[in-house]
Design an enzyme around this catalytic site. Structure first.
Site, PDB file in Angstrom:
ATOM      1  N   ASP A   1       0.931  -1.103  -0.035  1.00  0.00           N
ATOM      2  CA  ASP A   1      -0.025   0.081  -0.125  1.00  0.00           C
ATOM      3  C   ASP A   1       0.822   1.283  -0.098  1.00  0.00           C
ATOM      4  O   ASP A   1       2.186   1.009   0.344  1.00  0.00           O
ATOM      5  CB  ASP A   1      -0.878  -0.032   1.408  1.00  0.00           C
ATOM      6  CG  ASP A   1      -1.472   1.305   1.446  1.00  0.00           C
ATOM      7  OD1 ASP A   1      -2.222   1.662   0.602  1.00  0.00           O
ATOM      8  OD2 ASP A   1      -1.514   1.694   2.388  1.00  0.00           O
ATOM      9  N   LEU A   2       0.459   2.182  -0.082  1.00  0.00           N
ATOM     10  CA  LEU A   2       1.001   3.500  -0.375  1.00  0.00           C
ATOM     11  C   LEU A   2       0.809   4.433   0.691  1.00  0.00           C
ATOM     12  O   LEU A   2       1.499   4.824   1.932  1.00  0.00           O
ATOM     13  CB  LEU A   2       1.095   4.351  -1.847  1.00  0.00           C
ATOM     14  CG  LEU A   2       1.667   3.459  -2.998  1.00  0.00           C
ATOM     15  CD1 LEU A   2       1.480   4.386  -4.304  1.00  0.00           C
ATOM     16  CD2 LEU A   2       3.102   3.166  -2.925  1.00  0.00           C
ATOM     17  N   ASP A   3      -0.227   5.127   0.506  1.00  0.00           N
ATOM     18  CA  ASP A   3      -0.783   6.257   1.622  1.00  0.00           C
ATOM     19  C   ASP A   3      -0.809   5.582   3.105  1.00  0.00           C
ATOM     20  O   ASP A   3      -1.462   4.630   3.186  1.00  0.00           O
ATOM     21  CB  ASP A   3      -2.173   6.778   1.175  1.00  0.00           C
ATOM     22  CG  ASP A   3      -2.221   7.726   0.210  1.00  0.00           C
ATOM     23  OD1 ASP A   3      -1.223   8.421  -0.295  1.00  0.00           O
ATOM     24  OD2 ASP A   3      -3.318   7.787  -0.674  1.00  0.00           O
TER      25      ASP A   3
HETATM   26 MG   LIG Z   1      -3.104   2.977   3.403  1.00  0.00          MG
END
Ligand SMILES: [Mg+2]
Length: 232
Positions: free
Chosen positions: A14-16
């Site tokens: 995942d990024l954010d």
């Molecule tokens: Mg996230």
């Protein structure tokens, strides 16, 4: 390396809120967009407060539900609709400018201090992929030197936790789910999503929050990304 990680070939991220904190980034990006509108189309900020924008968002989604998977398209359409409602003749051009102000600031991020070293380390031994519901561009951030591929909800047409995101990642890497692990901060979107296709899961729990789901648990739980180098 533990026995359970011995056959891992693909690690997706995942990024954010996994590689950087996203809350302050979005707040700043929304301010930049409002600043652009104050300068170029001031009637919009006068007429559309938070409630009015939320109502407009719901109205647009009821007519174009496919935009739920395309947050860039949705944000762009909302600002264009506000410009049209205020009677600006060049609503498309102004909307493009306002959205550009947002998306530029969206990429002005500060990584968690353990993020880049960990990606660098893992990318030497594993195929890494990025799986995001958000609209950050891996290429624009220069993260494509670590990630072999990046799948977004916008591109896949489904948001995590939908299995399509995870199944596509397995196809991209050409590995079975037993050889893949997903790393993310969100219990539903990341951990349930990856778990339901049979991938291993790493829950990134930086704040020491209690686990919230009754029907499944993450394979591993970590409080910072450096721990990944010990797991894999
Ligand atoms: Mg996230």
């Amino acid at each position: 390396m533990t026995d359970s990680s011995a056959r891992i070939r693909l690690i997706t991220f995942d990024l954010d809120d996994t590689l950087w904190p996203v809350g302050p980034v979005i707040i700043r990006a929304e301010h930049r967009m409002r600043d652009f509108l104050d300068t170029h189309a001031p009637e919009v900020n006068r007429r559309f407060d938070r409630d009015a924008l939320n109502a407009l968002r719901e109205d647009i989604l009821s007519k174009q539900p496919e935009l739920l998977h395309d947050i860039s398209g949705l944000r762009h359409r909302i600002v264009e609709a506000t410009l049209e409602a205020c009677g600006y003749a060049d609503a498309p051009g102004l909307a493009a400018g306002a959205f550009a102000a947002f998306i530029d600031a969206r990429h002005d991020i500060e990584y968690f201090e353990d993020a880049l070293d960990t990606l660098e380390h893992l990318s030497r031994r594993y195929t890494l992929g990025a799986l995001s519901n958000g609209n950050a561009s891996v290429a624009r951030l220069g993260l494509d030197r670590y990630f072999a591929f990046h799948l977004s909800a916008e591109g896949v047409g489904r948001r995590k936790p939908h299995p399509a995101m995870f199944e596509r990642a397995l196809q991209e890497a050409g590995v079975g789910s037993e050889a893949a692990v997903h790393v993310g901060d969100h219990a539903e979107d990341d951990i349930r999503g990856a778990h339901q296709v049979g991938m291993g899961t790493v829950w990134v729990n930086r704040s020491g929050t209690p686990w919230e789901l009754d029907d499944l648990v993450p394979t591993w739980e970590i409080c910072d990304l450096k721990q990944l180098a010990e797991l894999f």
